[in-house]
Design a protein around this motif. Structure first.
Motif, PDB file in Angstrom:
ATOM      1  N   ASP A 193       0.836  -1.193   0.000  1.00 16.33           N
ATOM      2  CA  ASP A 193       0.000   0.000   0.000  1.00 16.33           C
ATOM      3  C   ASP A 193       0.878   1.253   0.000  1.00 16.33           C
ATOM      4  N   ALA A 194       0.261   2.409   0.058  1.00 13.48           N
ATOM      5  CA  ALA A 194       1.005   3.666  -0.048  1.00 13.48           C
ATOM      6  C   ALA A 194       1.977   3.872   1.111  1.00 13.48           C
ATOM      7  N   ASP A 195       1.773   3.150   2.232  1.00 14.54           N
ATOM      8  CA  ASP A 195       2.677   3.247   3.385  1.00 14.54           C
ATOM      9  C   ASP A 195       3.761   2.177   3.353  1.00 14.54           C
ATOM     10  N   GLY A 196       3.799   1.356   2.308  1.00 18.67           N
ATOM     11  CA  GLY A 196       4.806   0.313   2.205  1.00 18.67           C
ATOM     12  C   GLY A 196       4.438  -0.976   2.917  1.00 18.67           C
ATOM     13  N   LYS A 197       3.194  -1.103   3.344  1.00 16.08           N
ATOM     14  CA  LYS A 197       2.743  -2.309   4.027  1.00 16.08           C
ATOM     15  C   LYS A 197       2.276  -3.342   3.009  1.00 16.08           C
ATOM     16  N   ALA A 222       6.927  -1.687 -10.108  1.00 19.85           N
ATOM     17  CA  ALA A 222       5.817  -0.743 -10.321  1.00 19.85           C
ATOM     18  C   ALA A 222       5.615   0.084  -9.058  1.00 19.85           C
ATOM     19  N   PRO A 223       6.357   1.180  -8.919  1.00 21.76           N
ATOM     20  CA  PRO A 223       6.157   2.055  -7.756  1.00 21.76           C
ATOM     21  C   PRO A 223       4.754   2.662  -7.756  1.00 21.76           C
ATOM     22  N   ILE A 224       4.419   3.302  -6.657  1.00 26.93           N
ATOM     23  CA  ILE A 224       3.136   3.991  -6.554  1.00 26.93           C
ATOM     24  C   ILE A 224       2.946   4.910  -7.762  1.00 26.93           C
ATOM     25  N   GLY A 225       1.792   4.791  -8.393  1.00 25.72           N
ATOM     26  CA  GLY A 225       1.493   5.612  -9.541  1.00 25.72           C
ATOM     27  C   GLY A 225       1.719   4.926 -10.867  1.00 25.72           C
ATOM     28  N   GLU A 226       2.505   3.855 -10.893  1.00 30.05           N
ATOM     29  CA  GLU A 226       2.755   3.164 -12.161  1.00 30.05           C
ATOM     30  C   GLU A 226       1.548   2.330 -12.585  1.00 30.05           C
ATOM     31  N   MET A 227       1.020   1.535 -11.659  1.00 33.67           N
ATOM     32  CA  MET A 227      -0.155   0.728 -11.952  1.00 33.67           C
ATOM     33  C   MET A 227      -1.418   1.319 -11.338  1.00 33.67           C
ATOM     34  N   ALA A 228      -1.251   1.970 -10.180  1.00 35.38           N
ATOM     35  CA  ALA A 228      -2.402   2.544  -9.466  1.00 35.38           C
ATOM     36  C   ALA A 228      -1.889   3.608  -8.505  1.00 35.38           C
ATOM     37  N   PRO A 229      -2.739   4.541  -8.108  1.00 37.59           N
ATOM     38  CA  PRO A 229      -2.287   5.601  -7.202  1.00 37.59           C
ATOM     39  C   PRO A 229      -2.155   5.166  -5.754  1.00 37.59           C
ATOM     40  N   ASP A 230      -2.686   3.995  -5.416  1.00 35.42           N
ATOM     41  CA  ASP A 230      -2.704   3.599  -4.013  1.00 35.42           C
ATOM     42  C   ASP A 230      -1.988   2.288  -3.721  1.00 35.42           C
ATOM     43  N   TYR A 231      -1.305   1.710  -4.686  1.00 34.07           N
ATOM     44  CA  TYR A 231      -0.497   0.525  -4.382  1.00 34.07           C
ATOM     45  C   TYR A 231       0.677   0.419  -5.342  1.00 34.07           C
TER      46      TYR A 231
END
Length: 246
Positions: A193-197, A222-231
């Motif tokens: 998730d966006a917090d790295g969990k 795939a960092p945040i934003g590559e596939m989705a804004p929240d994972y």
């Protein structure tokens, strides 16, 4: 080689996708590419005979230390189902580098729901190679064939069985090759998730157990934003400079 134009087009689309993802995520990919090259260089350093080396899944060469391979071996064979045009041009201008167009699944584009997994192709260039490198390929072998089979009506569960059989066939085939084998493959896909969990995990090898040993590292594919804004998606990768024979 691939006989179905739709399947060949799917492979070329995948290759373009790799280019675009790399362009967008160069910094995130850099540690993975460096770790991959290091495993390959370790395999080269320990290879007693250096007449030829074959790279399976050579693709755009982002993770291939081509200059080092050219310096070490008399012949470098790049093996892929869809060589990018830049690689084709580079090989045409480099006498000791050759291209081999090959579908390493052995399917050849003749897909039908319920089909059995064929044997991998018998390629003389691999049987005679002193070093064969399977490069971030094994877990990807099934993606296009299974996607195409599902478009033709195959159920998802059957697709998973087919994919697992393709992965096992590739590993068994590598371990039967007479030369030294270097294997680099992702062994786990982790969703963060966006917090790295960690919020999910996927087994890209469909239950296949690899030999002990090797070196492991993370690939933030795939960092945040590559596939989705929240994972984000991270691959756990394992590399063997000398895959144990089976």
């Amino acid at each position: 080689m691939i006989s179905d134009p739709d399947i060949l087009a799917a492979y070329h689309a995948e290759m373009r996708g790799i280019h675009y993802r790399h362009a967008r995520n160069r910094a995130a990919w850099r540690p993975h590419l460096q770790a991959t090259r290091q495993v390959i260089l370790e395999a080269v350093a320990a290879c007693p005979e250096r007449n030829s080396v074959a790279i399976l899944g050579s693709g755009p060469l982002f993770d291939v230390p081509l200059q080092a391979l050219m310096a070490a071996f008399g012949r470098v064979v790049l093996v892929d189902v869809a060589h990018p045009w830049r690689v084709r041009l580079r090989a045409a201008l480099t006498p000791r580098v050759s291209l081999l167009d090959a579908d390493l699944t052995g399917i050849g584009g003749m897909l039908s729901p319920g089909m059995a997994v064929p044997a991998p192709p018998d390629l003389p260039a691999l049987r005679s190679a002193d070093l064969v490198i399977s490069l971030n390929l094994m877990s990807q072998l099934a993606y296009v064939p299974v996607s195409q089979l599902e478009r033709r009506g195959q159920a998802e569960a059957e697709g998973d069985l087919f994919a697992g059989a393709l992965v096992r066939a590739h590993l068994d085939w590598l371990r039967r090759l007479p030369g030294r084998v270097c294997l680099v493959t992702d062994i786990r896909r982790i969703v963060l998730d966006a917090d790295g969990k960690t919020i999910g995990e996927i087994d890209p090898l469909y239950g296949l157990s690899l030999p002990e040993g090797g070196t492991e590292w993370d690939w933030d594919i795939a960092p945040i934003g590559e596939m989705a804004p929240d994972y984000a998606v991270r691959h756990r990768v394992r590399g063997y400079s000398d895959l144990p024979k089976g």
